[in-house]
Motif scaffolding. Structure first.
Motif, short mmCIF file in Angstrom:
data_model
loop_
_atom_site.label_atom_id
_atom_site.label_comp_id
_atom_site.label_asym_id
_atom_site.label_seq_id
_atom_site.Cartn_x
_atom_site.Cartn_y
_atom_site.Cartn_z
N ASN A 150 0.80 -1.23 0.00
CA ASN A 150 0.00 0.00 0.00
C ASN A 150 0.83 1.28 0.00
O ASN A 150 0.45 2.26 -0.65
N GLN A 154 0.79 3.88 -3.27
CA GLN A 154 0.43 5.30 -3.14
C GLN A 154 1.47 6.18 -3.81
O GLN A 154 1.13 7.12 -4.55
N MET A 159 -0.55 9.36 -5.05
CA MET A 159 -1.69 9.58 -4.17
C MET A 159 -1.26 10.29 -2.88
O MET A 159 -0.13 10.13 -2.41
N CYS A 161 -3.10 9.93 0.47
CA CYS A 161 -4.25 9.26 1.10
C CYS A 161 -4.56 9.82 2.48
O CYS A 161 -3.68 10.30 3.19
N ASP A 162 -5.83 9.72 2.86
CA ASP A 162 -6.21 10.07 4.22
C ASP A 162 -5.82 8.94 5.16
O ASP A 162 -5.26 7.93 4.75
N GLU A 165 -6.94 5.56 4.23
CA GLU A 165 -6.56 5.15 2.88
C GLU A 165 -7.78 4.91 2.00
O GLU A 165 -7.86 3.96 1.23
N THR A 166 -8.74 5.82 2.13
CA THR A 166 -9.97 5.71 1.35
C THR A 166 -9.68 5.63 -0.14
O THR A 166 -10.35 4.92 -0.89
N GLU A 167 -8.66 6.34 -0.56
CA GLU A 167 -8.33 6.40 -1.99
C GLU A 167 -7.86 5.05 -2.54
O GLU A 167 -7.81 4.85 -3.76
N LEU A 168 -7.50 4.11 -1.66
CA LEU A 168 -7.03 2.79 -2.10
C LEU A 168 -8.13 1.73 -2.07
O LEU A 168 -7.84 0.55 -2.30
N GLN A 169 -9.37 2.14 -1.81
CA GLN A 169 -10.45 1.16 -1.73
C GLN A 169 -10.60 0.38 -3.03
O GLN A 169 -10.81 -0.84 -3.01
#
Length: 281
Positions: A150, A154, A159, A161-162, A165-169
């Motif tokens: 992960n 990113q 990326m 990410c918050d 890691e919402t952006e990696l869903q």
């Protein structure tokens, strides 16, 4: 390669230990982790790669047969000048499992499988190209499960990410879907960089479980019991698993429905995995 035939296929906690720190090997094996990953990649500086391989060679005879089945070696990435020597080491020691970082193609995995015909392989998906090729990678020879890198993913995708890691869903879903379609063990989720934030570690582990991951990478022994608790099957899950196994036996391996859901090989493997994790299979 049937995941249930290999402890790595149902391990839910994978603990990293640097390959050049042999004094930590025994501690890692006794940490409660289902599997340990002796790392030759990120945890080892370039000038220490050869020494790390030598340390693993020297320590290997001290491991029991059971311990060797729980040891994964993470090589350097294919294409690096260290990768060939890492494969030679893996072949020499007849390791049970190889974790290949930055896996990006079916051919890379098949090439390693030709050198290591009895070794389970975990491709680590941590680049855009690897994510794009995930289906073919999941179906390569001797792949037992996938793992998510992960942090590197990113960075590769640019990326920011918050904390969740919402952006990696979407990427996580792709690993779970590819694993299901390839009929391999559920994938291994990436690391949580916080080592003393119990809530963060627990939340990350539970997120992975809800998404369909079957394990998580750990970077510190303190994370192991938290992750293990998150992935330990609940009473309801064990009840369902026993129902699946009984239905499968009654159908003699044929496709059958249970509570309106089709029971096929991947579902049976999941049920067996839950029972193995609970020590009931």
């Amino acid at each position: 390669m049937n995941p249930i035939d290999n402890p790595i296929g149902y391990a839910s906690t994978f603990l990293f230990v640097p390959g050049n720190r042999p004094e930590r090997f025994a501690k890692a094996l006794n940490s409660g982790a289902h599997a340990i990953i002796i790392d030759l990649e990120d945890a080892v500086a370039e000038e220490d790669k050869a020494a790390a391989r030598s340390a693993i060679r020297q320590a290997w005879s001290s491991f029991s047969a059971e311990q060797r089945q729980r040891i994964v070696i993470r090589s350097n990435a294919p294409g690096t000048r260290f990768y060939g020597e890492d494969l030679i080491l893996a072949e020499e020691l007849a390791i049970a499992c190889l974790l290949i970082p930055k896996s990006e193609s079916h051919d890379q995995i098949n090439g390693a499988a030709e050198v290591l015909p009895t070794t389970a392989i975990i491709p680590m998906i941590e680049t855009a190209r690897g994510l794009q090729q995930i289906d073919s990678i999941a179906n390569a020879q001797q792949v037992i499960r996938l793992a998510l890198g992960n942090i590197d993913l990113q960075a590769d995708l640019g990326m920011v990410c918050d904390a969740q890691e919402t952006e990696l869903q979407v990427a996580r879903f792709q690993l779970v879907l590819a694993s299901r379609l390839a009929e391999i063990a559920p994938p291994v989720d990436g690391v949580t960089t916080a080592t003393d934030d119990i809530d963060r570690i627990s939340d990350d582990a539970m997120r992975g479980k809800r998404l369909g991951f079957g394990a998580k990478l750990c970077i510190h022994p303190a994370q192991v019991p938290i992750v293990s608790k998150a992935f330990t099957p609940t009473g309801d899950e064990l009840h369902w698993a026993n129902q699946v196994i009984e239905a499968d036996k009654a159908s003699k391996g044929g496709v059958v429905k249970l509570n309106g859901r089709m029971i096929d090989r991947p579902v049976v493997l999941l049920a067996k995995r839950l029972l193995v994790l609970a020590g009931k299979h």
